[in-house]
Write a protein that holds these residues in place. Structure first.
Motif, PDB file in Angstrom:
ATOM      1  N   VAL A  93       0.873  -1.170   0.000  1.00 49.35           N
ATOM      2  CA  VAL A  93       0.000   0.000   0.000  1.00 49.35           C
ATOM      3  C   VAL A  93       0.912   1.222   0.000  1.00 49.35           C
ATOM      4  CG1 VAL A  93      -1.728   1.318   1.253  1.00 49.35           C
ATOM      5  CG2 VAL A  93      -1.868  -1.182   1.194  1.00 49.35           C
ATOM      6  N   TYR A  94       0.721   2.086  -0.983  1.00 51.12           N
ATOM      7  CA  TYR A  94       1.546   3.278  -1.121  1.00 51.12           C
ATOM      8  C   TYR A  94       0.792   4.488  -0.602  1.00 51.12           C
ATOM      9  CZ  TYR A  94       4.964   0.740  -3.920  1.00 51.12           C
ATOM     10  OH  TYR A  94       5.937  -0.130  -4.338  1.00 51.12           O
ATOM     11  N   SER A  95       1.481   5.278   0.208  1.00 45.49           N
ATOM     12  CA  SER A  95       0.884   6.481   0.787  1.00 45.49           C
ATOM     13  C   SER A  95       1.832   7.648   0.617  1.00 45.49           C
ATOM     14  CB  SER A  95       0.622   6.267   2.284  1.00 45.49           C
ATOM     15  OG  SER A  95      -0.246   5.179   2.519  1.00 45.49           O
ATOM     16  N   CYS A  96       1.276   8.841   0.555  1.00 43.40           N
ATOM     17  CA  CYS A  96       2.116  10.032   0.491  1.00 43.40           C
ATOM     18  C   CYS A  96       1.910  10.858   1.758  1.00 43.40           C
ATOM     19  CB  CYS A  96       1.829  10.852  -0.756  1.00 43.40           C
ATOM     20  SG  CYS A  96       0.113  11.379  -0.954  1.00 43.40           S
ATOM     21  N   ALA A  97       2.892  11.687   2.045  1.00 42.65           N
ATOM     22  CA  ALA A  97       2.835  12.485   3.265  1.00 42.65           C
ATOM     23  C   ALA A  97       3.640  13.760   3.096  1.00 42.65           C
ATOM     24  CB  ALA A  97       3.380  11.676   4.447  1.00 42.65           C
ATOM     25  N   ILE A  98       3.266  14.769   3.853  1.00 45.16           N
ATOM     26  CA  ILE A  98       4.042  15.998   3.945  1.00 45.16           C
ATOM     27  C   ILE A  98       5.165  15.745   4.947  1.00 45.16           C
ATOM     28  CG2 ILE A  98       4.000  18.422   4.640  1.00 45.16           C
ATOM     29  CD1 ILE A  98       1.005  18.401   3.835  1.00 45.16           C
ATOM     30  N   THR A 104      16.334  12.545   4.571  1.00 50.23           N
ATOM     31  CA  THR A 104      16.119  11.152   4.963  1.00 50.23           C
ATOM     32  C   THR A 104      14.742  10.726   4.466  1.00 50.23           C
ATOM     33  OG1 THR A 104      14.989  11.531   7.064  1.00 50.23           O
ATOM     34  CG2 THR A 104      17.391  11.618   7.090  1.00 50.23           C
ATOM     35  N   LEU A 105      14.509   9.442   4.480  1.00 48.97           N
ATOM     36  CA  LEU A 105      13.195   8.907   4.126  1.00 48.97           C
ATOM     37  C   LEU A 105      12.559   8.252   5.350  1.00 48.97           C
ATOM     38  CD1 LEU A 105      13.974   7.440   0.590  1.00 48.97           C
ATOM     39  CD2 LEU A 105      12.626   9.463   1.118  1.00 48.97           C
ATOM     40  N   ASP A 106      12.855   8.835   6.510  1.00 50.81           N
ATOM     41  CA  ASP A 106      12.282   8.299   7.744  1.00 50.81           C
ATOM     42  C   ASP A 106      10.760   8.471   7.734  1.00 50.81           C
ATOM     43  OD1 ASP A 106      15.010   9.477   9.867  1.00 50.81           O
ATOM     44  OD2 ASP A 106      14.819   7.706   8.583  1.00 50.81           O
ATOM     45  N   VAL A 107      10.089   7.502   8.286  1.00 49.90           N
ATOM     46  CA  VAL A 107       8.630   7.563   8.372  1.00 49.90           C
ATOM     47  C   VAL A 107       8.236   8.573   9.447  1.00 49.90           C
ATOM     48  CG1 VAL A 107       6.537   6.267   8.870  1.00 49.90           C
ATOM     49  CG2 VAL A 107       8.430   5.160   7.650  1.00 49.90           C
ATOM     50  N   PRO A 108       7.426   9.565   9.103  1.00 48.36           N
ATOM     51  CA  PRO A 108       7.018  10.546  10.124  1.00 48.36           C
ATOM     52  C   PRO A 108       6.160   9.875  11.193  1.00 48.36           C
ATOM     53  CG  PRO A 108       5.783  10.865   8.087  1.00 48.36           C
ATOM     54  CD  PRO A 108       6.833   9.857   7.782  1.00 48.36           C
ATOM     55  N   GLN A 109       6.419  10.248  12.414  1.00 41.43           N
ATOM     56  CA  GLN A 109       5.673   9.678  13.530  1.00 41.43           C
ATOM     57  C   GLN A 109       4.392  10.449  13.766  1.00 41.43           C
ATOM     58  OE1 GLN A 109       6.779   6.741  15.060  1.00 41.43           O
ATOM     59  NE2 GLN A 109       8.099   6.923  13.264  1.00 41.43           N
ATOM     60  N   HIS A 110       3.383   9.788  14.258  1.00 43.02           N
ATOM     61  CA  HIS A 110       2.115  10.420  14.623  1.00 43.02           C
ATOM     62  C   HIS A 110       1.494  11.171  13.447  1.00 43.02           C
ATOM     63  CE1 HIS A 110       3.475   9.330  18.568  1.00 43.02           C
ATOM     64  NE2 HIS A 110       4.514  10.150  18.484  1.00 43.02           N
ATOM     65  N   TYR A 111       1.668  10.625  12.259  1.00 41.38           N
ATOM     66  CA  TYR A 111       1.117  11.265  11.064  1.00 41.38           C
ATOM     67  C   TYR A 111      -0.277  10.727  10.805  1.00 41.38           C
ATOM     68  CZ  TYR A 111       1.026  13.335   6.406  1.00 41.38           C
ATOM     69  OH  TYR A 111       0.700  14.088   5.308  1.00 41.38           O
ATOM     70  N   SER A 112      -1.154  11.590  10.347  1.00 40.70           N
ATOM     71  CA  SER A 112      -2.514  11.183  10.016  1.00 40.70           C
ATOM     72  C   SER A 112      -2.533  10.685   8.564  1.00 40.70           C
ATOM     73  CB  SER A 112      -3.473  12.360  10.189  1.00 40.70           C
ATOM     74  OG  SER A 112      -4.802  11.962   9.876  1.00 40.70           O
ATOM     75  N   TRP A 113      -2.346   9.390   8.379  1.00 36.73           N
ATOM     76  CA  TRP A 113      -2.221   8.816   7.047  1.00 36.73           C
ATOM     77  C   TRP A 113      -3.577   8.707   6.354  1.00 36.73           C
ATOM     78  CZ3 TRP A 113       2.577   8.134   5.176  1.00 36.73           C
ATOM     79  CH2 TRP A 113       3.632   8.057   6.093  1.00 36.73           C
ATOM     80  N   GLY A 114      -3.532   8.857   5.035  1.00 38.11           N
ATOM     81  CA  GLY A 114      -4.715   8.622   4.232  1.00 38.11           C
ATOM     82  C   GLY A 114      -4.879   7.127   4.013  1.00 38.11           C
ATOM     83  N   GLN A 115      -5.804   6.768   3.131  1.00 41.06           N
ATOM     84  CA  GLN A 115      -6.079   5.354   2.892  1.00 41.06           C
ATOM     85  C   GLN A 115      -4.994   4.681   2.074  1.00 41.06           C
ATOM     86  OE1 GLN A 115     -10.035   4.950   1.250  1.00 41.06           O
ATOM     87  NE2 GLN A 115     -10.909   4.841   3.298  1.00 41.06           N
ATOM     88  N   GLY A 116      -4.248   5.466   1.314  1.00 43.04           N
ATOM     89  CA  GLY A 116      -3.231   4.884   0.462  1.00 43.04           C
ATOM     90  C   GLY A 116      -3.839   4.243  -0.768  1.00 43.04           C
ATOM     91  N   THR A 117      -2.972   3.725  -1.626  1.00 39.08           N
ATOM     92  CA  THR A 117      -3.435   3.034  -2.819  1.00 39.08           C
ATOM     93  C   THR A 117      -2.661   1.726  -2.959  1.00 39.08           C
ATOM     94  OG1 THR A 117      -3.867   3.279  -5.202  1.00 39.08           O
ATOM     95  CG2 THR A 117      -1.831   4.286  -4.366  1.00 39.08           C
ATOM     96  N   GLN A 118      -3.379   0.662  -3.219  1.00 40.51           N
ATOM     97  CA  GLN A 118      -2.774  -0.666  -3.275  1.00 40.51           C
ATOM     98  C   GLN A 118      -2.113  -0.892  -4.633  1.00 40.51           C
ATOM     99  OE1 GLN A 118      -2.737  -3.414  -0.909  1.00 40.51           O
ATOM    100  NE2 GLN A 118      -1.278  -4.207  -2.436  1.00 40.51           N
ATOM    101  N   VAL A 119      -0.877  -1.326  -4.594  1.00 42.18           N
ATOM    102  CA  VAL A 119      -0.152  -1.730  -5.796  1.00 42.18           C
ATOM    103  C   VAL A 119       0.181  -3.206  -5.652  1.00 42.18           C
ATOM    104  CG1 VAL A 119       1.968  -1.478  -7.136  1.00 42.18           C
ATOM    105  CG2 VAL A 119       0.814   0.554  -6.223  1.00 42.18           C
ATOM    106  N   THR A 120      -0.258  -3.986  -6.611  1.00 40.54           N
ATOM    107  CA  THR A 120       0.010  -5.415  -6.592  1.00 40.54           C
ATOM    108  C   THR A 120       0.733  -5.793  -7.875  1.00 40.54           C
ATOM    109  OG1 THR A 120      -1.989  -5.842  -5.294  1.00 40.54           O
ATOM    110  CG2 THR A 120      -0.991  -7.724  -6.415  1.00 40.54           C
TER     111      THR A 120
END
Length: 123
Positions: A93-98, A104-120
């Protein structure tokens, strides 16, 4: 906080291509640094790519370098992730974020993620 909406996912064969879009629910993405992340089943979310607001800086995870390209719409209405030579291990599942930096490509903590989009990626 600007909410982001991801789209463009689906099923693709190995070696195929796909373009994902990240769009804001309102306003534009001007002056925001945007990064793509992905989460495969049973794995931690990981950073994939990032782009600065001036597009002068882009960053990629080693696993996608040379295969994925991040870009911004000139009207600042979207950020795209062009994916090519896709592999089964790109399935996630791919998601984007501000984000605050593309150093770095560290995952932001406490971020309000959207639903994302599934890539299979599968034959």
């Amino acid at each position: 906080q600007v909410q982001l909406v991801e789209s463009g996912g689906g099923l693709v064969q190995p070696g195929g291509s796909m373009r994902l879009s990240c769009t804001p629910s309102r306003f534009t993405l001007r002056y925001y640094l945007i990064a793509w992340f992905r989460q495969a089943p049973g794995k931690e979310r990981e950073g994939v790519s990032c782009i600065s607001y001036s597009t002068s800086t882009t960053a990629y995870a080693d696993s996608v370098k040379g295969r994925f390209t991040i870009s911004r719409d000139s009207a600042e209405k979207a950020v795209y992730l062009q994916m090519s030579s896709l592999k089964p291990e790109d399935t996630a599942v791919y998601s984007c974020a501000i984000v605050s930096t593309c150093n770095t490509l560290d995952v932001p903590q406490h971020y309000s993620w959207g639903q994302g989009t599934q890539v299979t990626v599968s034959s």
